[in-house]
Design a protein around this motif. Structure first.
Motif, PDB file in Angstrom:
ATOM      1  N   LEU A   1      23.408  50.901  42.035  1.00  0.00           N
ATOM      2  CA  LEU A   1      23.467  50.453  43.395  1.00  0.00           C
ATOM      3  C   LEU A   1      24.906  50.567  43.617  1.00  0.00           C
ATOM      4  N   SER A   2      24.948  51.008  44.140  1.00  0.00           N
ATOM      5  CA  SER A   2      26.311  50.897  44.530  1.00  0.00           C
ATOM      6  C   SER A   2      26.310  50.004  45.749  1.00  0.00           C
ATOM      7  N   ILE A   3      27.025  48.890  45.661  1.00  0.00           N
ATOM      8  CA  ILE A   3      27.059  47.952  46.771  1.00  0.00           C
ATOM      9  C   ILE A   3      27.665  48.662  47.974  1.00  0.00           C
ATOM     10  N   GLN A   4      27.134  48.330  49.129  1.00  0.00           N
ATOM     11  CA  GLN A   4      27.557  49.058  50.322  1.00  0.00           C
ATOM     12  C   GLN A   4      28.982  48.690  50.698  1.00  0.00           C
ATOM     13  N   ALA A   5      29.923  49.355  50.083  1.00  0.00           N
ATOM     14  CA  ALA A   5      31.317  49.046  50.356  1.00  0.00           C
ATOM     15  C   ALA A   5      32.148  50.305  50.246  1.00  0.00           C
ATOM     16  N   GLN A   6      33.223  50.338  51.009  1.00  0.00           N
ATOM     17  CA  GLN A   6      34.111  51.492  50.965  1.00  0.00           C
ATOM     18  C   GLN A   6      35.219  51.304  49.944  1.00  0.00           C
ATOM     19  N   PHE A   7      35.538  50.032  49.614  1.00  0.00           N
ATOM     20  CA  PHE A   7      36.648  49.758  48.720  1.00  0.00           C
ATOM     21  C   PHE A   7      36.167  48.900  47.548  1.00  0.00           C
ATOM     22  N   GLN A   8      36.584  49.276  46.369  1.00  0.00           N
ATOM     23  CA  GLN A   8      36.185  48.552  45.173  1.00  0.00           C
ATOM     24  C   GLN A   8      37.358  48.503  44.200  1.00  0.00           C
ATOM     25  N   VAL A   9      37.582  47.313  43.629  1.00  0.00           N
ATOM     26  CA  VAL A   9      38.639  47.122  42.638  1.00  0.00           C
ATOM     27  C   VAL A   9      38.014  46.498  41.397  1.00  0.00           C
ATOM     28  N   ASN A  10      38.302  47.082  40.239  1.00  0.00           N
ATOM     29  CA  ASN A  10      37.791  46.566  38.971  1.00  0.00           C
ATOM     30  C   ASN A  10      38.952  46.068  38.123  1.00  0.00           C
ATOM     31  N   GLY A  11      38.638  45.199  37.175  1.00  0.00           N
ATOM     32  CA  GLY A  11      39.691  44.724  36.300  1.00  0.00           C
ATOM     33  C   GLY A  11      39.196  43.710  35.299  1.00  0.00           C
ATOM     34  N   ILE A  12      40.150  43.071  34.611  1.00  0.00           N
ATOM     35  CA  ILE A  12      39.840  42.053  33.620  1.00  0.00           C
ATOM     36  C   ILE A  12      40.900  40.969  33.688  1.00  0.00           C
ATOM     37  N   VAL A  13      40.475  39.703  33.520  1.00  0.00           N
ATOM     38  CA  VAL A  13      41.378  38.556  33.541  1.00  0.00           C
ATOM     39  C   VAL A  13      41.498  38.026  32.116  1.00  0.00           C
ATOM     40  N   LYS A  14      42.746  37.882  31.642  1.00  0.00           N
ATOM     41  CA  LYS A  14      42.962  37.443  30.263  1.00  0.00           C
ATOM     42  C   LYS A  14      43.968  36.292  30.204  1.00  0.00           C
ATOM     43  N   ASP A  15      43.878  35.540  29.108  1.00  0.00           N
ATOM     44  CA  ASP A  15      44.874  34.525  28.786  1.00  0.00           C
ATOM     45  C   ASP A  15      46.129  35.260  28.303  1.00  0.00           C
ATOM     46  N   ALA A  16      47.288  34.939  28.903  1.00  0.00           N
ATOM     47  CA  ALA A  16      48.524  35.659  28.573  1.00  0.00           C
ATOM     48  C   ALA A  16      48.950  35.433  27.129  1.00  0.00           C
ATOM     49  N   SER A  17      48.591  34.283  26.561  1.00  0.00           N
ATOM     50  CA  SER A  17      49.020  33.970  25.193  1.00  0.00           C
ATOM     51  C   SER A  17      48.076  34.536  24.149  1.00  0.00           C
ATOM     52  N   THR A  18      46.774  34.312  24.346  1.00  0.00           N
ATOM     53  CA  THR A  18      45.783  34.700  23.326  1.00  0.00           C
ATOM     54  C   THR A  18      45.224  36.096  23.538  1.00  0.00           C
ATOM     55  N   GLN A  19      45.430  36.665  24.726  1.00  0.00           N
ATOM     56  CA  GLN A  19      44.899  37.986  25.085  1.00  0.00           C
ATOM     57  C   GLN A  19      43.360  37.995  25.149  1.00  0.00           C
ATOM     58  N   LYS A  20      42.749  36.816  25.207  1.00  0.00           N
ATOM     59  CA  LYS A  20      41.294  36.737  25.303  1.00  0.00           C
ATOM     60  C   LYS A  20      40.860  36.692  26.766  1.00  0.00           C
ATOM     61  N   GLY A  21      39.699  37.275  27.039  1.00  0.00           N
ATOM     62  CA  GLY A  21      39.184  37.286  28.397  1.00  0.00           C
ATOM     63  C   GLY A  21      38.843  35.891  28.879  1.00  0.00           C
ATOM     64  N   LEU A  22      39.067  35.619  30.161  1.00  0.00           N
ATOM     65  CA  LEU A  22      38.760  34.323  30.763  1.00  0.00           C
ATOM     66  C   LEU A  22      37.480  34.459  31.596  1.00  0.00           C
ATOM     67  N   ALA A  23      36.432  33.848  31.112  1.00  0.00           N
ATOM     68  CA  ALA A  23      35.140  33.936  31.799  1.00  0.00           C
ATOM     69  C   ALA A  23      35.142  33.086  33.058  1.00  0.00           C
ATOM     70  N   PHE A  24      34.578  33.636  34.131  1.00  0.00           N
ATOM     71  CA  PHE A  24      34.340  32.931  35.380  1.00  0.00           C
ATOM     72  C   PHE A  24      35.628  32.505  36.091  1.00  0.00           C
ATOM     73  N   ALA A  25      36.640  33.323  35.982  1.00  0.00           N
ATOM     74  CA  ALA A  25      37.825  33.144  36.829  1.00  0.00           C
ATOM     75  C   ALA A  25      37.466  33.568  38.245  1.00  0.00           C
ATOM     76  N   THR A  26      38.107  32.956  39.248  1.00  0.00           N
ATOM     77  CA  THR A  26      37.811  33.264  40.647  1.00  0.00           C
ATOM     78  C   THR A  26      38.784  34.322  41.160  1.00  0.00           C
ATOM     79  N   ILE A  27      38.238  35.415  41.699  1.00  0.00           N
ATOM     80  CA  ILE A  27      39.042  36.511  42.238  1.00  0.00           C
ATOM     81  C   ILE A  27      38.743  36.626  43.726  1.00  0.00           C
ATOM     82  N   SER A  28      39.756  36.479  44.566  1.00  0.00           N
ATOM     83  CA  SER A  28      39.577  36.542  46.023  1.00  0.00           C
ATOM     84  C   SER A  28      40.410  37.671  46.599  1.00  0.00           C
TER      85      SER A  28
END
Length: 832
Positions: A13-40
């Motif tokens: 599906l491609s969600i009906q959008a013209q612009f899309q940004v992907n990425g990953i949020v990590k802890d700067a110290s541990t380099q581990k991914g942060l689950a359920f961070a809010t991206i606006s």
């Protein structure tokens, strides 16, 4: 059946959008991914990262910057560059945590969840509001994001120990990207009216449109992708029920963590992460609850299951100030392929999955179908509440209006929440043309008929059950038969068959006709005549149609039949909610085809006539039904299910010989577990009152040959039959039986060998009144009970398996080996 049809559409599906940004949020110290961070995003659209910290955010407007926040971490804003679509975002921990979200010295999330559970009644629209109704627009598409596909042409080489040779150019990914850039693979739209009168909720489908199909596929329309209400004690996601994170006992099943506080519709809400306590794969739901800080109502919810399929469901709500209530405003549902090492082939198309046991499988090259996903979005509008609501035909949960399948474009323009983009417009045009060219609709209808046991040809559906069979009395039985279909008439039907046994040299036949007297209740009246054979001492439920089987393992071993000539008038109806009922008047002349005499009041009967009236009712109290233009179908099959049947002889009518009554009952219950295990329970009972010959009594479904050695007795196992009970060993005028079967998760031995282990145990009790009246057959009674248990190793290879069963208890046989039965098993998995 419904999952079969979903897989059919999972080419796509491609969600009906013209612009899309992907990425990953990590802890700067541990380099581990942060689950359920809010991206606006700058335009107000937002999302949260997944359990690995990854995210994807889309918008119709250009995204110029992102704001990322996470409880206990410093908020960060990121500028979005036009030539960069993937971002790694590192957050720094704060020196102090948010004091404003601390409401308990232990775990603040537990206190919030307890208050949410306590306030469910006043926050649940179906509890607080007297009534409501609204319209909903749904769009479901199967597609892929063209930006995710490289689309290059690869060279394919063959490699030997000395060198490699060019074989061909592979343009599959290139062609797929070109296709998916222009259109979706499948698309459907639906407009519904939902009505709640304080007691029941009904969906009336006002319009539906499905790419590639003139007539909609009802199985697709009836998919229950996610629960209507977030307050249900059992939350349903993709037709699987999970204990809700706000069920009364949720604290025993889930761990909760307070992540952040956010604003929704101008009101502050707690952001609570929940996760099932069980560590096992597919143990339960995981997600986020946004809980209003003032009334503790659910302001938003995200539910997710991650396994072979990555499934997520989102619920959005609109706050109603005058009611202090959050009312459902939008639902989103998405399926992304997870991991599975089996190829799925549906109607010539192949969908491949990566291996689900990754340590034993080599990671293969991704192919075009790996990018395909399903997305559904439902938007509610025209909401009214606490006004009188009158629900027409409330006995069905979903009704598809006859005119709903032929709506003009002006109808869709009126109800669509936004215009179709160019890809969606082309989907209808191109998929429709492909469907016609490849006869997809015809092939799907053909598949549906075959799964039901029929092969359609023009106005006639040939019954596949009648073509070829075998038993020890007739030998090889050849036949032909069937019934007319809707191409002949939707109001009238003709049916019949003819068959010939190559060992008994006798012809059998049947013919009949029926007429529909009411469309909504699917009420039919019909009459028929049959001259055929029937298994000795078996129970037929008039309301239950015989299931289609490619082979019938028990009938192969039958040797005792009775011949019957039967005139029959039947009335079938679904007029009573959640039931199917049949009323039958019959006159039957019976001739046993074995040495048997029935002595009654000094008179001996070697053949006899019965005139009877039978009422048979199948009750599915927990199932939901859909009313379609072609009839009513069961959309949500829930257990337990019950069948009641009462048969009464009619004295002094059409040469009736006996006076008797007969009561039969059956109930079955199926429990599906989240880890793939399954428990099946079956209880049956019957009792005959008055005078009734042995062929019309109970034989308890035996399936064991009376041969000397274990290997001579090897045959195919039947469904719900007693595998160690010999044919004609026990007869009863009253009986009851109980069967328990538990299927464990499949065991991985080799890539193609993954047996499913089932444990079965069966028991029966019975009694024969006036046994001295039955002369001819030697038999025993079940006064002391009959018990057997066994293990089945099913689907070892290509559907074939092996079962072993042991007989014990009061009817245990003196010779040990006579209590053992070994059977072949065969399960054809058609996804129904």
């Amino acid at each position: 059946m419904k999952h079969f049809f979903l897989l059919f559409f999972f080419f796509t599906l491609s969600i009906q959008a013209q612009f899309q940004v992907n990425g990953i949020v990590k802890d700067a110290s541990t380099q581990k991914g942060l689950a359920f961070a809010t991206i606006s995003a700058n335009d107000g659209s937002n999302t949260i990262s997944d359990v690995d910290g990854k995210f994807s955010i889309t918008s119709k407007n250009k995204i110029s910057f992102l704001t990322v926040s996470y409880v206990g971490y410093q908020q960060q804003s990121i500028a979005v560059e036009s030539n960069q679509l993937y971002y790694k975002i590192f957050l720094q921990q704060k020196t102090n945590s948010l004091n404003e979200v601390k409401i308990s010295n232990i775990n603040p999330a537990l206190a919030i969840i307890k208050k949410t559970i306590l306030n469910k009644t006043k926050n649940n629209p179906q509890e607080k509001l007297k009534s409501f109704e609204f319209k909903a627009y749904n769009k479901l598409i199967v597609t892929a994001n063209p930006d995710s596909i490289k689309g290059k042409i690869d060279s394919v080489f063959t490699i030997n120990p000395f060198e490699k040779h060019f074989k061909k150019l592979d343009s599959t990914n290139y062609k797929f990207k070109q296709l998916i850039s222009k259109q979706h693979l499948f698309q459907t739209e639906k407009v519904s009216q939902y009505q709640y009168d304080g007691d029941r909720l009904k969906e009336t489908i006002l319009g539906t449109r499905m790419s590639g199909f003139k007539q909609p596929v009802y199985e697709i329309l009836s998919f229950n992708l996610q629960s209507f209400s977030i307050y249900d004690s059992k939350y349903e996601l993709f037709e699987t029920k999970y204990n809700s994170p706000i069920a009364d006992d949720a604290l025993t099943d889930y761990n909760f963590k307070l992540l952040d506080t956010v604003a929704i519709n101008g009101r502050n809400a707690y952001m609570i992460h929940f996760k099932n306590k069980k560590k096992k794969k597919a143990a339960g739901l995981e997600g986020i609850l946004y809980i209003d800080q003032d009334n503790y109502g659910i302001a938003k919810a995200i539910m997710r299951i991650k396994g072979i399929l990555d499934i997520s469901g989102t619920h959005e709500f609109q706050y109603i100030p005058e009611e202090n209530l959050w009312f459902p405003s939008e639902k989103k549902f998405k399926i992304v392929k997870g991991t599975n090492d089996d190829d799925i082939k549906i109607l010539g198309g192949t969908i491949q999955f990566d291996g689900d046991i990754e340590e034993n499988l080599k990671k293969r090259k991704r192919v075009e179908s790996d990018y395909i996903y399903v997305y559904s979005q439902t938007t509610n509008f025209d909401v009214t509440y606490n006004a009188p609501v009158i629900i027409n035909k409330p006995i069905v949960a979903v009704e598809l209006k006859d005119e709903a399948i032929d709506k003009p474009e002006s109808f869709w323009e009126q109800y669509r929440q936004e215009k179709l983009d160019l890809r969606s417009q082309k989907t209808y045009l191109l998929v429709d043309s492909i469907s016609v060219k490849k006869r997809i609709e015809n092939r799907l209808n053909l598949g549906r008929k075959i799964l039901s046991g029929y092969l359609p040809f023009n106005v006639w559906d040939f019954d596949l059950r009648k073509i070829l069979s075998y038993n020890n009395y007739e030998g090889l039985r050849l036949g032909i038969g069937g019934t007319t279909n809707n191409a002949f008439s939707s109001k009238y039907r003709l049916e019949g068959y003819g068959a010939y046994g190559l060992r008994d040299y006798n012809f059998k036949y049947s013919f009949g006709a029926g007429a529909r007297v009411d469309k909504f209740s699917n009420t039919w009246i019909g009459a028929s005549y049959t001259d055929d054979l029937h298994e000795n001492a078996s129970t037929d439920y008039a309301v239950e149609r015989r299931a289609f089987k490619i082979y019938d393992p028990r009938s192969i071993n039958f040797s005792t039949f009775y011949r019957y000539e039967n005139w029959r008038i039947a009335l079938e109806s679904k007029i009573i909610p959640n039931t199917e009922s049949t009323l039958v008047f019959a006159n039957t002349f019976v001739t046993p085809q074995f040495n048997y005499t029935y002595n009654l009041n000094g008179k001996s009967y070697t053949d006899y006539t019965m005139t009877t009236a039978t009422v048979s009712v199948k009750w599915n109290p927990f199932s939901d039904y859909m009313q379609t233009p072609t009839g009513r179908i069961e959309t949500e099959k829930r257990y337990p299910k019950f069948i009641f049947q009462f048969t009464q002889s009619i004295p002094n009518v059409l040469n009736n010989d006996f006076s008797f009554s007969k009561i039969d009952f059956k109930t079955e219950y199926l429990i599906n577990y989240l880890d793939g295990q399954q428990t099946y329970l079956l209880f049956e009972a019957g009792k005959a009152f008055g005078d009734l010959p042995l062929p019309q009594l109970y034989g308890n479904s035996p399936n064991n040959l009376n041969k000397e050695t274990i290997f001579q007795r090897i045959t195919f196992a039947g469904k719900n039959s007693f595998e160690t009970m010999f044919f004609n060993e026990f007869f009863s005028s009253e009986f009851m039986s109980f069967q328990f079967k538990h299927g464990f998760s499949r065991i991985f031995l080799f890539k193609k060998i993954k047996p499913a282990i089932d444990f079965v145990t069966r028991m029966a009790w019975g009694n024969m009144k006036n046994p001295e009246n039955h002369v001819g057959l030697e038999y025993k009674t079940l006064n002391k009970g009959f018990f057997e248990s066994g293990l089945e190793f099913n689907q070892i290879y290509n559907g074939f398996g092996l079962g072993s069963y042991y007989r014990y208890g009061p009817n245990h046989l003196p010779n040990f080996k006579d209590n053992i039965a070994i059977k072949l098993t065969f399960i054809l998995d058609l996804g129904i």
